[in-house]
Motif scaffolding. Structure first.
Motif, PDB file in Angstrom:
ATOM      1  N   LEU A 183      46.421  41.456  48.257  1.00 58.77           N
ATOM      2  CA  LEU A 183      45.526  42.572  47.954  1.00 58.77           C
ATOM      3  C   LEU A 183      44.461  42.194  46.928  1.00 58.77           C
ATOM      4  CD1 LEU A 183      48.140  45.479  47.621  1.00 58.77           C
ATOM      5  CD2 LEU A 183      46.595  45.067  49.554  1.00 58.77           C
ATOM      6  N   SER A 184      44.753  41.175  46.138  1.00 58.41           N
ATOM      7  CA  SER A 184      43.914  40.822  44.996  1.00 58.41           C
ATOM      8  C   SER A 184      42.573  40.218  45.408  1.00 58.41           C
ATOM      9  CB  SER A 184      44.679  39.818  44.118  1.00 58.41           C
ATOM     10  OG  SER A 184      43.837  39.227  43.156  1.00 58.41           O
ATOM     11  N   SER A 185      41.592  40.417  44.552  1.00 56.31           N
ATOM     12  CA  SER A 185      40.272  39.836  44.794  1.00 56.31           C
ATOM     13  C   SER A 185      40.079  38.501  44.082  1.00 56.31           C
ATOM     14  CB  SER A 185      39.177  40.818  44.350  1.00 56.31           C
ATOM     15  OG  SER A 185      39.454  41.358  43.083  1.00 56.31           O
ATOM     16  N   ASN A 186      41.063  38.063  43.272  1.00 55.31           N
ATOM     17  CA  ASN A 186      40.928  36.741  42.651  1.00 55.31           C
ATOM     18  C   ASN A 186      42.067  35.786  43.009  1.00 55.31           C
ATOM     19  OD1 ASN A 186      42.927  37.909  41.034  1.00 55.31           O
ATOM     20  ND2 ASN A 186      42.136  37.024  39.136  1.00 55.31           N
ATOM     21  N   ALA A 187      43.231  36.300  43.399  1.00 48.73           N
ATOM     22  CA  ALA A 187      44.304  35.425  43.878  1.00 48.73           C
ATOM     23  C   ALA A 187      44.117  35.096  45.351  1.00 48.73           C
ATOM     24  CB  ALA A 187      45.663  36.088  43.658  1.00 48.73           C
ATOM     25  N   ASN A 188      43.397  35.957  46.062  1.00 53.51           N
ATOM     26  CA  ASN A 188      43.140  35.792  47.490  1.00 53.51           C
ATOM     27  C   ASN A 188      41.671  35.448  47.692  1.00 53.51           C
ATOM     28  OD1 ASN A 188      42.758  35.985  50.236  1.00 53.51           O
ATOM     29  ND2 ASN A 188      43.671  38.022  50.446  1.00 53.51           N
ATOM     30  N   LEU A 189      41.402  34.160  47.918  1.00 56.03           N
ATOM     31  CA  LEU A 189      40.031  33.681  48.144  1.00 56.03           C
ATOM     32  C   LEU A 189      39.829  33.260  49.592  1.00 56.03           C
ATOM     33  CD1 LEU A 189      39.638  31.498  44.913  1.00 56.03           C
ATOM     34  CD2 LEU A 189      39.122  33.930  45.230  1.00 56.03           C
ATOM     35  N   GLY A 196      38.841  38.368  51.956  1.00 56.06           N
ATOM     36  CA  GLY A 196      37.453  38.831  51.963  1.00 56.06           C
ATOM     37  C   GLY A 196      37.364  40.336  51.853  1.00 56.06           C
ATOM     38  N   PRO A 197      36.865  41.039  52.866  1.00 55.25           N
ATOM     39  CA  PRO A 197      36.696  42.491  52.778  1.00 55.25           C
ATOM     40  C   PRO A 197      38.042  43.214  52.687  1.00 55.25           C
ATOM     41  CG  PRO A 197      36.237  41.727  55.003  1.00 55.25           C
ATOM     42  CD  PRO A 197      36.377  40.497  54.155  1.00 55.25           C
ATOM     43  N   VAL A 198      37.975  44.453  52.253  1.00 58.32           N
ATOM     44  CA  VAL A 198      39.182  45.256  52.053  1.00 58.32           C
ATOM     45  C   VAL A 198      40.059  45.288  53.299  1.00 58.32           C
ATOM     46  CG1 VAL A 198      39.931  47.666  51.844  1.00 58.32           C
ATOM     47  CG2 VAL A 198      38.368  46.692  50.145  1.00 58.32           C
ATOM     48  N   ALA A 199      39.438  45.485  54.464  1.00 53.35           N
ATOM     49  CA  ALA A 199      40.218  45.591  55.698  1.00 53.35           C
ATOM     50  C   ALA A 199      41.039  44.329  55.966  1.00 53.35           C
ATOM     51  CB  ALA A 199      39.288  45.861  56.881  1.00 53.35           C
ATOM     52  N   HIS A 200      40.555  43.194  55.497  1.00 52.01           N
ATOM     53  CA  HIS A 200      41.285  41.944  55.668  1.00 52.01           C
ATOM     54  C   HIS A 200      42.352  41.771  54.588  1.00 52.01           C
ATOM     55  CE1 HIS A 200      37.958  39.785  58.225  1.00 52.01           C
ATOM     56  NE2 HIS A 200      38.316  40.962  58.713  1.00 52.01           N
ATOM     57  N   TRP A 232      50.460  38.868  36.143  1.00 53.43           N
ATOM     58  CA  TRP A 232      50.353  37.458  36.525  1.00 53.43           C
ATOM     59  C   TRP A 232      48.909  37.071  36.850  1.00 53.43           C
ATOM     60  CZ3 TRP A 232      54.449  34.870  35.125  1.00 53.43           C
ATOM     61  CH2 TRP A 232      55.712  35.467  35.156  1.00 53.43           C
ATOM     62  N   GLY A 233      47.966  37.793  36.263  1.00 49.38           N
ATOM     63  CA  GLY A 233      46.566  37.421  36.400  1.00 49.38           C
ATOM     64  C   GLY A 233      45.859  37.944  37.629  1.00 49.38           C
ATOM     65  N   VAL A 234      46.503  38.807  38.427  1.00 49.73           N
ATOM     66  CA  VAL A 234      45.798  39.338  39.601  1.00 49.73           C
ATOM     67  C   VAL A 234      44.739  40.343  39.157  1.00 49.73           C
ATOM     68  CG1 VAL A 234      47.761  39.011  41.153  1.00 49.73           C
ATOM     69  CG2 VAL A 234      47.412  41.235  40.055  1.00 49.73           C
ATOM     70  N   GLU A 235      43.660  40.388  39.906  1.00 52.93           N
ATOM     71  CA  GLU A 235      42.608  41.376  39.676  1.00 52.93           C
ATOM     72  C   GLU A 235      42.288  42.068  40.993  1.00 52.93           C
ATOM     73  OE1 GLU A 235      39.175  39.489  38.031  1.00 52.93           O
ATOM     74  OE2 GLU A 235      40.229  38.797  36.216  1.00 52.93           O
ATOM     75  N   GLU A 236      41.897  43.333  40.891  1.00 50.27           N
ATOM     76  CA  GLU A 236      41.434  44.101  42.046  1.00 50.27           C
ATOM     77  C   GLU A 236      40.131  44.775  41.642  1.00 50.27           C
ATOM     78  OE1 GLU A 236      45.972  45.167  43.557  1.00 50.27           O
ATOM     79  OE2 GLU A 236      44.759  46.677  42.522  1.00 50.27           O
ATOM     80  N   THR A 237      39.048  44.418  42.308  1.00 55.69           N
ATOM     81  CA  THR A 237      37.735  44.885  41.870  1.00 55.69           C
ATOM     82  C   THR A 237      37.297  46.179  42.552  1.00 55.69           C
ATOM     83  OG1 THR A 237      36.716  43.456  43.527  1.00 55.69           O
ATOM     84  CG2 THR A 237      36.936  42.559  41.301  1.00 55.69           C
ATOM     85  N   ASP A 238      38.033  46.632  43.552  1.00 58.71           N
ATOM     86  CA  ASP A 238      37.599  47.789  44.336  1.00 58.71           C
ATOM     87  C   ASP A 238      38.798  48.696  44.586  1.00 58.71           C
ATOM     88  OD1 ASP A 238      38.863  45.920  45.915  1.00 58.71           O
ATOM     89  OD2 ASP A 238      37.066  45.428  47.063  1.00 58.71           O
ATOM     90  N   ILE A 239      39.421  49.156  43.518  1.00 61.96           N
ATOM     91  CA  ILE A 239      40.717  49.836  43.603  1.00 61.96           C
ATOM     92  C   ILE A 239      40.678  51.084  44.491  1.00 61.96           C
ATOM     93  CG2 ILE A 239      42.567  50.898  42.249  1.00 61.96           C
ATOM     94  CD1 ILE A 239      41.522  49.118  39.883  1.00 61.96           C
ATOM     95  N   PRO A 240      39.752  52.023  44.297  1.00 62.09           N
ATOM     96  CA  PRO A 240      39.796  53.228  45.140  1.00 62.09           C
ATOM     97  C   PRO A 240      39.671  52.917  46.623  1.00 62.09           C
ATOM     98  CG  PRO A 240      38.386  53.580  43.223  1.00 62.09           C
ATOM     99  CD  PRO A 240      38.693  52.117  43.266  1.00 62.09           C
ATOM    100  N   GLU A 241      38.730  52.051  46.980  1.00 59.70           N
ATOM    101  CA  GLU A 241      38.523  51.712  48.391  1.00 59.70           C
ATOM    102  C   GLU A 241      39.730  50.956  48.948  1.00 59.70           C
ATOM    103  OE1 GLU A 241      35.519  49.025  51.201  1.00 59.70           O
ATOM    104  OE2 GLU A 241      35.257  49.052  49.019  1.00 59.70           O
ATOM    105  N   GLU A 266      44.871  58.408  35.180  1.00 53.04           N
ATOM    106  CA  GLU A 266      45.477  59.503  35.925  1.00 53.04           C
ATOM    107  C   GLU A 266      44.577  60.054  37.016  1.00 53.04           C
ATOM    108  OE1 GLU A 266      46.785  63.737  34.396  1.00 53.04           O
ATOM    109  OE2 GLU A 266      48.283  62.221  33.839  1.00 53.04           O
ATOM    110  N   GLN A 267      43.286  60.093  36.779  1.00 53.16           N
ATOM    111  CA  GLN A 267      42.381  60.640  37.793  1.00 53.16           C
ATOM    112  C   GLN A 267      42.405  59.799  39.070  1.00 53.16           C
ATOM    113  OE1 GLN A 267      42.121  63.879  36.415  1.00 53.16           O
ATOM    114  NE2 GLN A 267      40.485  63.656  37.933  1.00 53.16           N
ATOM    115  N   LEU A 268      42.442  58.488  38.902  1.00 56.05           N
ATOM    116  CA  LEU A 268      42.498  57.635  40.084  1.00 56.05           C
ATOM    117  C   LEU A 268      43.840  57.816  40.794  1.00 56.05           C
ATOM    118  CD1 LEU A 268      41.124  54.019  40.217  1.00 56.05           C
ATOM    119  CD2 LEU A 268      42.952  54.799  41.713  1.00 56.05           C
ATOM    120  N   LEU A 269      44.915  57.912  40.036  1.00 54.69           N
ATOM    121  CA  LEU A 269      46.229  58.141  40.641  1.00 54.69           C
ATOM    122  C   LEU A 269      46.271  59.467  41.399  1.00 54.69           C
ATOM    123  CD1 LEU A 269      48.481  56.890  37.703  1.00 54.69           C
ATOM    124  CD2 LEU A 269      48.208  55.766  39.938  1.00 54.69           C
TER     125      LEU A 269
END
Length: 357
Positions: A183-189, A196-200, A232-241, A266-269
């Protein structure tokens, strides 16, 4: 609003209350990833929970993250778990196994193999090994052809879990482990259909859940997620989408529940609660933060639309946590030094509340 002590239908189960024992690693398995008699006692002591979710259980040897953790990938492991589930059921409880593939959060000294991951990007920090903490190694990137096998490993472990007597399974999609890495945008290149895109990037999670649903049924399948959690250093740059897309696919699969950690505001949750039409298990406080979940946090989230509330550390020192919450008894403190030390001290030695005579 429901109360913490009202029953709830979850798949084919009727939970007598809305208290969930959250998964917590205790690293007390025997050699070969075998469950032990002490583990049977530990979980049976806590069977008044509406639902118990076990510590993370590896679906394969290469999926093992930490030494001393149990597995569900051999016949011997299945046999070792059967007394555990039988003890919980004998005490009137219900228990799901959490299936946890560590991915890059592992070490050759633990498994004898180089860890695998979506890309050749190491986790941040030291991982646990039989000789103590060591820097996380660089994983081997899975080929496109290899990825489905790792997704299916969750389903294969789920089949074994049902054989071992579990009522269902929870896929560990949180906290920087393999599903979270995809799911991550930095562990998954990756640049194939898994990156790549969210759907992938949600594809691996969806394939793992779909395979598990096919194997054991939707009523026996849940998943835990930590939106935005930087474990463990994972990042997600597009959490809502990202999570809206994932929850839409999980809704299509109609899984038993989604288990969210309070790793974003809380608002995002609340937005994710609105996006998820099914049963929501909420862990209301940041994992391993200074605050523990109590009655106030539980009631707050029940009021916001959660169906079940998971409690972690409170269950370690309070085998009778449900009763303590019910009648307002003090919650005993936990000895953090005994979390991972092995043995029965700090594992089976916490008593139920002692009422004055």
């Amino acid at each position: 609003m429901p109360t913490l002590f009202q029953s709830l239908r979850l798949g084919e189960l009727t939970l007598p209350n809305r208290v969930v024992m959250a998964p917590m690693s205790r690293v007390r398995a025997a050699a070969g990833g075998l469950a032990t008699p002490s583990m049977a006692t530990y979980y049976a002591q806590r069977a008044t929970a509406g639902l118990i979710v076990t510590e993370g259980v590896q679906p394969s040897l290469i999926g093992q993250s930490n030494p001393g953790t149990p597995g569900l990938h051999t016949d011997e492991q299945v046999a070792a778990w059967q007394p555990v589930t039988a003890a919980v059921h004998a005490n009137g409880g219900r228990i799901f196994a959490q299936i946890m593939h560590g991915g890059r959060v592992s070490h050759p000294d633990t498994t004898g193999m180089r860890p695998i991951g979506p890309s050749e990007v190491p986790a941040v920090g030291d991982v646990f090994t039989p000789t103590g903490p060591q820097p996380a190694p660089t994983p081997r990137a899975l080929t496109t052809a290899e990825v489905p096998e790792q997704a299916r490993s969750y389903a294969e472990a789920a089949r074994r879990a049902i054989e071992a007597g579990f009522d269902g399974v929870e896929l560990h999609g949180a906290n920087g482990y393999l599903i979270s890495q995809f799911l991550s945008s930095n562990a998954n290149l990756r640049e194939d259909r898994y990156g790549g895109p969210v759907a992938h990037r949600i594809r691996f999670a969806v394939e793992a859940v779909a395979a598990t649903v096919d194997a054991v049924g939707k009523a026996r399948t849940g998943i835990r997620l930590s939106p935005g959690g930087a474990f463990w250093g994972v990042e997600e740059t597009d959490i809502p989408e990202l999570y809206a897309a994932l929850l839409a696919e999980l809704a299509r699969l109609d899984v038993a529940y989604v288990h969210l950690e309070a790793t974003v505001d809380e608002q995002l949750l609340l937005g994710l609660r609105r996006a998820w039409p099914g049963v929501l298990v909420m862990n209301p406080v940041f994992p391993m933060g200074p605050k523990q979940t109590g009655r106030a946090e539980a009631d707050h989230w029940l009021g916001l639309g959660a169906d079940l509330i998971s409690f972690g550390r409170g269950f370690i020192a309070n085998p009778d946590l449900v009763e303590r919450l019910r009648i307002g008894l003090p919650i005993a403190p936990v000895d953090e030094a005994t979390y991972f030390q092995g043995g029965d001290t700090g594992y089976l030695t916490y008593p139920a509340y002692q009422h004055a005579g």
